[in-house]
Design an enzyme around this catalytic site. Structure first.
Site, PDB file in Angstrom:
ATOM      1  N   CYS A 138     -37.906  12.171  -5.314  1.00 39.58           N
ATOM      2  CA  CYS A 138     -36.671  12.800  -5.810  1.00 39.58           C
ATOM      3  C   CYS A 138     -36.437  12.533  -7.294  1.00 39.58           C
ATOM      4  O   CYS A 138     -35.676  13.254  -7.946  1.00 39.58           O
ATOM      5  CB  CYS A 138     -35.475  12.314  -5.003  1.00 39.58           C
ATOM      6  SG  CYS A 138     -35.703  12.553  -3.251  1.00 39.58           S
ATOM      7  N   HIS A 196     -28.704  13.546  -8.429  1.00 38.24           N
ATOM      8  CA  HIS A 196     -29.544  14.011  -7.313  1.00 38.24           C
ATOM      9  C   HIS A 196     -28.660  14.348  -6.108  1.00 38.24           C
ATOM     10  O   HIS A 196     -27.767  13.576  -5.751  1.00 38.24           O
ATOM     11  CB  HIS A 196     -30.546  12.910  -6.973  1.00 38.24           C
ATOM     12  CG  HIS A 196     -31.370  13.216  -5.768  1.00 38.24           C
ATOM     13  ND1 HIS A 196     -31.926  14.447  -5.556  1.00 38.24           N
ATOM     14  CD2 HIS A 196     -31.740  12.446  -4.708  1.00 38.24           C
ATOM     15  CE1 HIS A 196     -32.601  14.430  -4.422  1.00 38.24           C
ATOM     16  NE2 HIS A 196     -32.500  13.232  -3.881  1.00 38.24           N
ATOM     17  N   ASN A 201     -30.908  18.512   0.334  1.00 36.48           N
ATOM     18  CA  ASN A 201     -31.660  17.656  -0.582  1.00 36.48           C
ATOM     19  C   ASN A 201     -33.016  18.305  -0.854  1.00 36.48           C
ATOM     20  O   ASN A 201     -33.875  18.346   0.019  1.00 36.48           O
ATOM     21  CB  ASN A 201     -31.823  16.280   0.080  1.00 36.48           C
ATOM     22  CG  ASN A 201     -32.595  15.299  -0.782  1.00 36.48           C
ATOM     23  OD1 ASN A 201     -33.207  15.673  -1.771  1.00 36.48           O
ATOM     24  ND2 ASN A 201     -32.558  14.034  -0.386  1.00 36.48           N
TER      25      ASN A 201
HETATM   26  O1  UT7 Z   1     -33.455  11.893  -1.535  1.00 33.56           O
HETATM   27  C1  UT7 Z   1     -34.053  10.699  -1.225  1.00 33.56           C
HETATM   28  C2  UT7 Z   1     -33.050   9.684  -1.061  1.00 33.56           C
HETATM   29  N1  UT7 Z   1     -32.403   9.839   0.214  1.00 33.56           N
HETATM   30  C3  UT7 Z   1     -31.133   9.528   0.343  1.00 33.56           C
HETATM   31  O2  UT7 Z   1     -30.498   9.218  -0.614  1.00 33.56           O
HETATM   32  C4  UT7 Z   1     -30.548   9.516   1.735  1.00 33.56           C
HETATM   33  C5  UT7 Z   1     -29.687   8.297   1.904  1.00 33.56           C
HETATM   34  N2  UT7 Z   1     -29.149   8.143   3.224  1.00 33.56           N
HETATM   35  C6  UT7 Z   1     -28.181   8.939   3.730  1.00 33.56           C
HETATM   36  O3  UT7 Z   1     -27.774   9.878   3.088  1.00 33.56           O
HETATM   37  C7  UT7 Z   1     -27.570   8.590   5.059  1.00 33.56           C
HETATM   38  O4  UT7 Z   1     -27.964   7.297   5.433  1.00 33.56           O
HETATM   39  C8  UT7 Z   1     -27.956   9.585   6.190  1.00 33.56           C
HETATM   40  C9  UT7 Z   1     -27.305  10.927   5.930  1.00 33.56           C
HETATM   41  C10 UT7 Z   1     -29.461   9.742   6.257  1.00 33.56           C
HETATM   42  C11 UT7 Z   1     -27.457   9.066   7.534  1.00 33.56           C
HETATM   43  O5  UT7 Z   1     -26.058   8.870   7.476  1.00 33.56           O
HETATM   44  P1  UT7 Z   1     -25.431   7.494   8.004  1.00 33.56           P
HETATM   45  O6  UT7 Z   1     -23.996   7.623   7.872  1.00 33.56           O
HETATM   46  O7  UT7 Z   1     -26.112   6.383   7.266  1.00 33.56           O
HETATM   47  O8  UT7 Z   1     -25.822   7.538   9.515  1.00 33.56           O
HETATM   48  P2  UT7 Z   1     -26.593   6.431  10.362  1.00 33.56           P
HETATM   49  O9  UT7 Z   1     -28.050   6.483  10.046  1.00 33.56           O
HETATM   50  O10 UT7 Z   1     -25.882   5.137  10.246  1.00 33.56           O
HETATM   51  O11 UT7 Z   1     -26.374   6.987  11.811  1.00 33.56           O
HETATM   52  C12 UT7 Z   1     -25.065   6.980  12.429  1.00 33.56           C
HETATM   53  C13 UT7 Z   1     -25.167   7.686  13.773  1.00 33.56           C
HETATM   54  C14 UT7 Z   1     -26.330   7.202  14.610  1.00 33.56           C
HETATM   55  O12 UT7 Z   1     -25.932   7.221  15.960  1.00 33.56           O
HETATM   56  P3  UT7 Z   1     -25.506   5.874  16.706  1.00 33.56           P
HETATM   57  O13 UT7 Z   1     -26.704   4.962  16.654  1.00 33.56           O
HETATM   58  O14 UT7 Z   1     -24.331   5.328  15.942  1.00 33.56           O
HETATM   59  O15 UT7 Z   1     -25.172   6.339  18.074  1.00 33.56           O
HETATM   60  C15 UT7 Z   1     -27.380   8.255  14.415  1.00 33.56           C
HETATM   61  O16 UT7 Z   1     -28.270   8.356  15.492  1.00 33.56           O
HETATM   62  O17 UT7 Z   1     -25.399   9.087  13.540  1.00 33.56           O
HETATM   63  C16 UT7 Z   1     -26.522   9.499  14.315  1.00 33.56           C
HETATM   64  N3  UT7 Z   1     -27.170  10.596  13.620  1.00 33.56           N
HETATM   65  C17 UT7 Z   1     -26.839  11.879  13.836  1.00 33.56           C
HETATM   66  N4  UT7 Z   1     -25.926  12.455  14.650  1.00 33.56           N
HETATM   67  C18 UT7 Z   1     -25.844  13.792  14.626  1.00 33.56           C
HETATM   68  C19 UT7 Z   1     -28.149  10.547  12.692  1.00 33.56           C
HETATM   69  N5  UT7 Z   1     -28.485  11.788  12.304  1.00 33.56           N
HETATM   70  C20 UT7 Z   1     -27.671  12.628  13.001  1.00 33.56           C
HETATM   71  C21 UT7 Z   1     -27.551  14.027  13.030  1.00 33.56           C
HETATM   72  N6  UT7 Z   1     -26.619  14.559  13.844  1.00 33.56           N
HETATM   73  N7  UT7 Z   1     -28.305  14.834  12.268  1.00 33.56           N
END
Ligand code: UT7
Length: 332
Positions: free
Chosen positions: A118, A259, A289
């Site tokens: 990125c 970004h 993204n």
């Molecule tokens: O460009 C390269 C750099 N990349 C980034 O900067 C990305 C950085 N990270 C992020 O933007 C975030 O961490 C994400 C968007 C990837 C994830 O968001 P989060 O708020 O950190 O979610 P999480 O990983 O803590 O997941 C929370 C919950 C989980 O469920 P449980 O374990 O609490 O039951 C996940 O399984 O959300 C669930 N989850 C989803 N639910 C519905 C994860 N993805 C999804 C989804 N739809 N697509």
């Protein structure tokens, strides 16, 4: 206070290209266990553009590159170098830039890829600025391009909802004496976090086997929370570093083009830089993204719709796999 640095290179023109096909969050609800509400609230993404079957990475890059050359009033024959930031080129070898060179009709000028995910466009700008500063090149085309839809696991809801395809480009040439140009640029890598965002299979560490393909080892794997935390910290520190190098405060900026990975990251960077969110160029809702393409797409959109105008100070910052990150401060 010391005098601001004298720019050596400046942006002569920008361009971008995104594929026509749009995939909405609601479309994704039919593929994986997700919801429009979750994606919108957790990321700010509503849609993403996805390449058609007969489109390859270098097609998108060439279109964005041509548009940037046109905006600069230049031809491919005027270029001395092509730098392409990408981790999703047409094939592992040769460089995507070699195909771009042919497609835009440039001569046998050096054309190479930069693998900084990125942060690829920021790395490309930084390298181009150095070549122009030394006089080794006069005119450099820098492109950020990704065709991520082909390297995503469409059954993994933690990654497939986040990314999109597209390309953005800028043509750089020597700065004049009007203060316009790249004021400061800084790039960083922390390989201790290399495991946090990776395509594990397909290289020397893990040559692809049928088992590897079945386990999706040739697709994007991300530890989202780890990247999220470090993105806020490092985007802020890189931005602060270029502001300091240019002798400016965030209050003197006109725009930030960060970004487009997650709206919550952008909001937190806005808070930490004490720079209003309204002055961030934001298009994550439309494209998701697009990795190295995200900054040049947003930059070009804001230039073309008149938000960013000549003489304004624009800070760009990005972070991605590596992890690699950086920031560039430019007077347009
Ligand atoms: O460009 C390269 C750099 N990349 C980034 O900067 C990305 C950085 N990270 C992020 O933007 C975030 O961490 C994400 C968007 C990837 C994830 O968001 P989060 O708020 O950190 O979610 P999480 O990983 O803590 O997941 C929370 C919950 C989980 O469920 P449980 O374990 O609490 O039951 C996940 O399984 O959300 C669930 N989850 C989803 N639910 C519905 C994860 N993805 C999804 C989804 N739809 N697509």
């Amino acid at each position: 206070m010391s005098a601001p640095p004298t720019p050596k290179s400046r942006i002569l023109g920008t361009g971008h290209y995104v594929p026509e096909k749009v995939v909405s969050n609601v479309d994704l609800e039919k593929i994986v266990d997700t919801s429009d509400a979750w994606i919108t609230e957790r990321t700010g993404i509503r849609r993403r553009h996805v390449a058609s079957e007969n489109e390859v990475t270098s097609d998108m890059a060439a279109l964005a590159g041509r548009r940037a050359l046109e905006a600069a009033g230049l031809n491919a024959a005027d270029l001395d170098m092509i730098i392409v930031g990408t981790i999703s080129g047409d094939s592992p070898m040769p460089a995507c830039a070699a195909h771009v060179q042919q497609k835009i009709g440039a001569g046998d000028i050096p054309a190479f890829d930069v693998s900084a995910a990125c942060a690829g466009f920021i790395y490309g700008l930084t390298i181009a600025d150095q070549f122009i500063a030394t006089g080794a090149a006069r005119c450099v085309l820098v492109i950020g391009v990704e065709l991520l839809s082909r390297i995503l696991d469409w059954q993994d809801r933690t990654t497939c909802v986040l990314f999109g395809d597209g390309a953005g480009a800028a043509v750089l040439g020597p700065a004049g004496d009007d203060g316009r140009g790249i004021l400061a640029s800084r790039i960083f890598t922390d390989g201790s976090l290399a495991h946090a965002l990776t395509i594990p299979g397909g290289g020397s560490a893990e040559p692809l086997t049928p088992e590897g393909i079945a386990r999706k080892r040739n697709k994007v794997h991300m530890m989202g929370q780890e990247i999220f935390r470090v993105a806020i910290k490092n985007l802020t520190s890189a931005s602060t570093a270029v502001l300091k190098a240019a002798g400016l405060t965030s209050g003197e900026l006109d725009w930030v083009v960060a970004h487009q990975a997650n709206m919550r990251i952008i909001t937190q960077v806005s808070d930490r830089l004490s720079f209003p969110l309204e002055k961030f160029v934001i298009n994550i809702q439309e494209y998701g993204n697009t990795s190295s393409a995200s900054i040049p797409i947003a930059l070009d959109e804001a230039v073309r719709d008149g938000r960013i105008t000549e003489g304004q100070s624009v800070l760009m910052c990005a972070l991605g796999a590596g992890i690699s990150w950086g920031a560039t401060l430019v007077r347009m």
